[in-house]
Design a protein around this motif. Structure first.
Motif, short mmCIF file in Angstrom:
data_model
loop_
_atom_site.label_atom_id
_atom_site.label_comp_id
_atom_site.label_asym_id
_atom_site.label_seq_id
_atom_site.Cartn_x
_atom_site.Cartn_y
_atom_site.Cartn_z
N ASN A 177 -3.32 16.48 26.01
CA ASN A 177 -2.98 15.47 25.00
C ASN A 177 -2.29 14.26 25.62
OD1 ASN A 177 -4.02 16.99 22.86
ND2 ASN A 177 -2.09 18.07 22.53
N ASP A 178 -1.31 14.51 26.49
CA ASP A 178 -0.55 13.42 27.11
C ASP A 178 -1.44 12.57 28.02
OD1 ASP A 178 1.68 14.39 25.84
OD2 ASP A 178 2.44 15.47 27.59
N THR A 229 7.25 8.59 34.83
CA THR A 229 5.88 8.11 34.61
C THR A 229 5.81 6.58 34.65
OG1 THR A 229 5.44 10.04 33.22
CG2 THR A 229 3.91 8.19 33.05
N ASN A 250 -0.65 20.67 26.13
CA ASN A 250 0.21 19.48 26.04
C ASN A 250 -0.18 18.43 27.07
OD1 ASN A 250 1.71 20.62 23.96
ND2 ASN A 250 3.24 21.49 25.33
N THR A 251 -0.56 18.90 28.27
CA THR A 251 -0.95 17.97 29.32
C THR A 251 -2.23 17.23 28.96
OG1 THR A 251 0.05 19.39 31.00
CG2 THR A 251 -1.55 17.78 31.76
N SER A 303 9.90 11.96 30.62
CA SER A 303 9.58 11.32 29.35
C SER A 303 10.85 11.15 28.51
CB SER A 303 8.54 12.13 28.58
OG SER A 303 8.46 11.72 27.24
N ILE A 344 2.51 15.06 35.12
CA ILE A 344 2.68 15.45 33.72
C ILE A 344 2.46 16.96 33.57
CG2 ILE A 344 1.69 15.24 31.41
CD1 ILE A 344 1.13 12.30 32.05
N ASN A 360 5.22 19.80 32.34
CA ASN A 360 4.98 20.72 31.22
C ASN A 360 5.09 22.18 31.68
OD1 ASN A 360 4.51 18.89 29.08
ND2 ASN A 360 2.44 18.50 29.78
#
Length: 424
Positions: free
Chosen positions: A272-273, A151, A269-270, A107, A60, A64
């Motif tokens: 959060n993901d 993923t 962002n990572t 994604s 992930i 990003n």
């Protein structure tokens, strides 16, 4: 287990976040069975102690970082050079770009959001029907899940104890077929709606080659991953770490577009993901324990063999159930909840776990496009300001393309297993 499922559905229906609904309903199982209450904590912790899971946050983070290097723009330019001369060329650009971007975004939701913003305004200017434009962006985004490192495939391989490297390879041919079928559906729809070509003629070979060389680092990414996993250079977790290093090297030394601000954005962002996914993984441990305690896989298998002993018939029944489940819940959540239950069922039925994994991930991902709460469907409909019935009606050929692919992968297992058998 019926109590667990009922409570879970009620909590989701009243709007509770899915992760907490999973955790609370799973905890109730331990209360109902009068088991020691330290077990749920142990199970949740154990879920996160699998070394292979380390690949998820790393991939992930790599995706990003790659998004901040300018690869997205270069891949779009390459896709446009290849297909921009065709009718409804932006639809073809969306499909081809999603295939090439699979190794970057991993994604479907991210792909749909990104391409909706990038290609949406141009589609409106060229008078694409709103439902068709939404359908093209949405169905193209699904391609991402089949291209390594998806993923969904990593989660399935980790939880089902199936080779992640073979799953990556197995997704390539279905990904190519999905791209071609979607492009064929775009051609048919474009002719029926009289949509024009983007350009009067093809780009010259030199222009296509120049665009391809500009995006070569993105195109090489999934190839390097597959080769390194096949020859044992990296484990899946090490491959994830390599992917991060690869993204940073390309961004800093090759394209020189990744700045400190962009790096911090990729990191944010990572976080959060990964936070969302790891919370789901940890809290789904109670469900896995409950399924094993109540012998649910064995019960399902006994029920299915009562219908038929034919593995293909059993697979069709499972796919129909997965399609219905995908209409009401996110594919990531379903993969987490159902993998540990259905992989033993598939193996008892004589199904190849690699073949079943591709079918399962693909089927559940289609749920992102289906009413009533398909997330990708809702995103694209909102972007193009259309309603769900219009989206379904104007995307009918795109739906035919996806159904053809599902049937093909079910009836011809070699579509998924040929390449892994050849390489491995």
């Amino acid at each position: 287990m019926i109590l667990v499922l009922t409570v879970f559905l009620v909590l989701v229906a009243i709007g509770m976040p899915v992760a907490f609904a999973i955790g609370i309903s799973g905890f109730l199982f331990f209360l109902s069975q009068e088991l020691d209450l330290y077990i749920p904590a142990q199970v949740a912790l154990t879920q996160t102690q699998n070394f292979a899971i380390l690949a998820i946050p790393l991939f992930i983070f790599a995706g990003n970082c790659l998004n901040e290097t300018g690869m997205t723009r270069r891949l779009l330019d390459f896709a446009s050079a290849l297909t921009g001369h065709m009718r409804a060329g932006l639809g073809h650009v969306s499909a081809v770009s999603s295939f090439m971007m699979g190794g970057v975004t991993s994604s479907a939701i991210g792909d749909a959001t990104m391409f909706g913003r990038i290609l949406g305004p141009a589609m409106r200017e060229r008078s694409y029907a709103p439902g068709f434009a939404a359908g093209v962006i949405g169905t193209s985004a699904i391609i991402t899940t089949m291209v390594p490192p998806g993923t969904g495939l990593i989660l399935y391989g980790t939880l089902g104890e199936v080779s992640i490297g073979q799953l990556f390879v197995a997704g390539v041919v279905p990904g190519i077929l999905m791209t071609l079928l979607i492009m064929a559906a775009v051609v048919v729809t474009a002719r029926r709606q009289g949509l024009p070509r983007e350009r009067a003629s093809r780009r010259s070979f030199a222009d296509v080659l120049r665009a391809g060389l500009s995006s070569i680092w993105a195109l090489l990414f999934p190839v390097i991953l597959i080769v390194s996993l096949r020859f044992g250079i990296f484990t899946p977790s090490e491959a994830g770490a390599f992917a991060v290093a690869y993204a940073l090297v390309v961004g800093l030394l090759v394209y020189r577009e990744i700045t400190w601000a962009r790096f911090k954005l990729a990191l944010s962002n990572t976080v959060n993901d990964v936070g969302m996914i790891m919370l789901l993984i940890a809290l789904s441990g109670g469900w896995g324990y409950a399924l094993s305690w109540d012998r649910v896989p064995q019960t399902i298998m006994e029920t299915l063999t009562g219908i038929s002993a034919n593995p293909t018939v059993i697979l069709v029944v499972l796919v129909l159930g997965l399609l219905v489940a995908g209409m009401f819940m996110d594919s990531t959540v379903l993969i987490l909840l159902l993998t540990t239950m259905l992989v033993p069922v598939a193996e008892m039925a004589g199904l190849d776990p690699i073949h079943f994994g591709i079918v399962m991930v693909l089927t559940l991902t289609l749920g992102l496009l289906t009413p009533p709460i398909g997330i990708v469907m809702l995103i694209v409909c909102q972007m193009f300001r259309t309603d769900v019935p219009t989206y379904m009606r104007q995307s009918v050929y795109l739906w035919f393309a996806l159904m053809i692919l599902i049937v093909l992968v079910i009836l011809v297992p070699g579509v998924a297993t040929w390449l892994p058998q050849l390489i491995y």
